[in-house]
Design an enzyme around this catalytic site. Structure first.
Site, PDB file in Angstrom:
ATOM      1  N   ASP A  10       6.514  -5.651 -14.672  1.00  0.00           N
ATOM      2  CA  ASP A  10       7.827  -6.098 -15.143  1.00  0.00           C
ATOM      3  C   ASP A  10       7.674  -7.244 -16.153  1.00  0.00           C
ATOM      4  O   ASP A  10       6.569  -7.525 -16.639  1.00  0.00           O
ATOM      5  CB  ASP A  10       8.744  -6.455 -13.953  1.00  0.00           C
ATOM      6  CG  ASP A  10       8.381  -7.768 -13.282  1.00  0.00           C
ATOM      7  OD1 ASP A  10       7.398  -8.422 -13.697  1.00  0.00           O
ATOM      8  OD2 ASP A  10       9.095  -8.153 -12.328  1.00  0.00           O
ATOM      9  N   CYS A  67       4.025  -7.634 -10.830  1.00  0.00           N
ATOM     10  CA  CYS A  67       5.337  -8.257 -10.982  1.00  0.00           C
ATOM     11  C   CYS A  67       5.150  -9.736 -10.640  1.00  0.00           C
ATOM     12  O   CYS A  67       4.007 -10.190 -10.546  1.00  0.00           O
ATOM     13  CB  CYS A  67       6.420  -7.559 -10.148  1.00  0.00           C
ATOM     14  SG  CYS A  67       6.348  -7.810  -8.371  1.00  0.00           S
ATOM     15  N   THR A  69       5.566 -11.612  -7.932  1.00  0.00           N
ATOM     16  CA  THR A  69       4.812 -11.824  -6.693  1.00  0.00           C
ATOM     17  C   THR A  69       3.886 -10.663  -6.365  1.00  0.00           C
ATOM     18  O   THR A  69       3.033 -10.793  -5.488  1.00  0.00           O
ATOM     19  CB  THR A  69       5.792 -11.946  -5.509  1.00  0.00           C
ATOM     20  OG1 THR A  69       6.586 -10.742  -5.500  1.00  0.00           O
ATOM     21  CG2 THR A  69       6.705 -13.160  -5.656  1.00  0.00           C
ATOM     22  N   HIS A 100     -11.322   0.734   3.527  1.00  0.00           N
ATOM     23  CA  HIS A 100     -10.642   1.198   4.748  1.00  0.00           C
ATOM     24  C   HIS A 100      -9.328   1.951   4.484  1.00  0.00           C
ATOM     25  O   HIS A 100      -8.970   2.810   5.272  1.00  0.00           O
ATOM     26  CB  HIS A 100     -10.346   0.010   5.677  1.00  0.00           C
ATOM     27  CG  HIS A 100     -11.581  -0.501   6.360  1.00  0.00           C
ATOM     28  ND1 HIS A 100     -11.543  -1.411   7.389  1.00  0.00           N
ATOM     29  CD2 HIS A 100     -12.899  -0.216   6.153  1.00  0.00           C
ATOM     30  CE1 HIS A 100     -12.783  -1.663   7.793  1.00  0.00           C
ATOM     31  NE2 HIS A 100     -13.626  -0.965   7.052  1.00  0.00           N
ATOM     32  N   HIS A 135     -11.814   5.829   9.210  1.00  0.00           N
ATOM     33  CA  HIS A 135     -10.785   5.334   8.279  1.00  0.00           C
ATOM     34  C   HIS A 135     -10.033   6.495   7.626  1.00  0.00           C
ATOM     35  O   HIS A 135      -8.852   6.376   7.318  1.00  0.00           O
ATOM     36  CB  HIS A 135     -11.412   4.417   7.231  1.00  0.00           C
ATOM     37  CG  HIS A 135     -12.117   3.270   7.865  1.00  0.00           C
ATOM     38  ND1 HIS A 135     -11.457   2.315   8.595  1.00  0.00           N
ATOM     39  CD2 HIS A 135     -13.437   2.964   7.938  1.00  0.00           C
ATOM     40  CE1 HIS A 135     -12.335   1.445   9.081  1.00  0.00           C
ATOM     41  NE2 HIS A 135     -13.541   1.828   8.696  1.00  0.00           N
TER      42      HIS A 135
HETATM   43  C1  RB5 Z   1      11.566 -10.774 -11.078  1.00  0.00           C
HETATM   44  O1  RB5 Z   1      12.133 -11.982 -11.378  1.00  0.00           O
HETATM   45  C2  RB5 Z   1      10.871 -10.827  -9.728  1.00  0.00           C
HETATM   46  O2  RB5 Z   1      11.798 -10.587  -8.736  1.00  0.00           O
HETATM   47  C3  RB5 Z   1       9.754  -9.818  -9.680  1.00  0.00           C
HETATM   48  O3  RB5 Z   1       8.836 -10.080 -10.696  1.00  0.00           O
HETATM   49  C4  RB5 Z   1       8.979  -9.733  -8.401  1.00  0.00           C
HETATM   50  O4  RB5 Z   1       8.460 -10.955  -8.025  1.00  0.00           O
HETATM   51  C5  RB5 Z   1       9.635  -9.024  -7.301  1.00  0.00           C
HETATM   52  O5  RB5 Z   1       9.101  -8.833  -6.205  1.00  0.00           O
END
Ligand code: RB5
Length: 151
Positions: A10, A67, A69, A100, A135
């Site tokens: 993203d 993304c 996180t 695994h 596994h």
């Molecule tokens: C976008 O701002 C953020 O929500 C996305 O990059 C991500 O961290 C979502 O899990």
């Protein structure tokens, strides 16, 4: 012929995606970057979808998703049948998820401070091999959960 990898993310992802793509190319992979390429806000789930569908067409060794996180995009990828997307915290987990879980996707958080570099984490995933045996039975069971229907 070099193996191909699909990568997507993203609006938080372009810089880390570039770093990981460069690393993959250094390791001899061909990278198919499905975007995004700028910071205009998008829905991470759409980019998980694009990358997973591309991977499922065949011919890709694995996929990489990014993304903020790594959480939203990995959850989204894991909704797609046939995808096992790992979100490893470190080098140890990255190696283990190949050994695994036979993960076919690996996700990263562009806004996460990793204790080891994302390249090292990706490298651990590349260097490991699925161990099969018990596994394989667990992975097969895991994938069977995709067919689960509520009573
Ligand atoms: C976008 O701002 C953020 O929500 C996305 O990059 C991500 O961290 C979502 O899990």
């Amino acid at each position: 012929m070099s193996e191909e990898v699909v990568i997507a993310g993203d609006h938080s992802s372009p810089e880390l995606k570039r770093r990981l793509s460069r690393y993959l190319e250094q390791r001899g992979y061909q990278v198919d970057d499905l975007g995004v390429y700028n910071s205009d806000s998008v829905n991470y789930a759409e980019f998980a979808e694009k990358a997973c569908l591309k991977y499922l067409e065949g011919g890709y060794a694995f996929g990489v998703l990014v993304c903020g996180t790594g959480i939203g995009i990995s959850i989204s990828a894991n909704k797609v049948r046939g995808i096992r997307c790992a979100l490893p915290q470190n080098v140890f987990a990255a190696g283990m998820t190949k050994k695994h879980n036979d993960a076919n996707f690996i996700a990263f958080g562009a806004r996460i401070e990793y204790s080891e570099s994302p390249e090292e984490i990706l490298g651990a995933y590349l260097d490991a091999a699925f161990e099969g045996g018990r596994h394989a039975i667990r992975v097969e069971y895991m994938m069977g959960l995709e067919q689960l229907k509520p009573n």
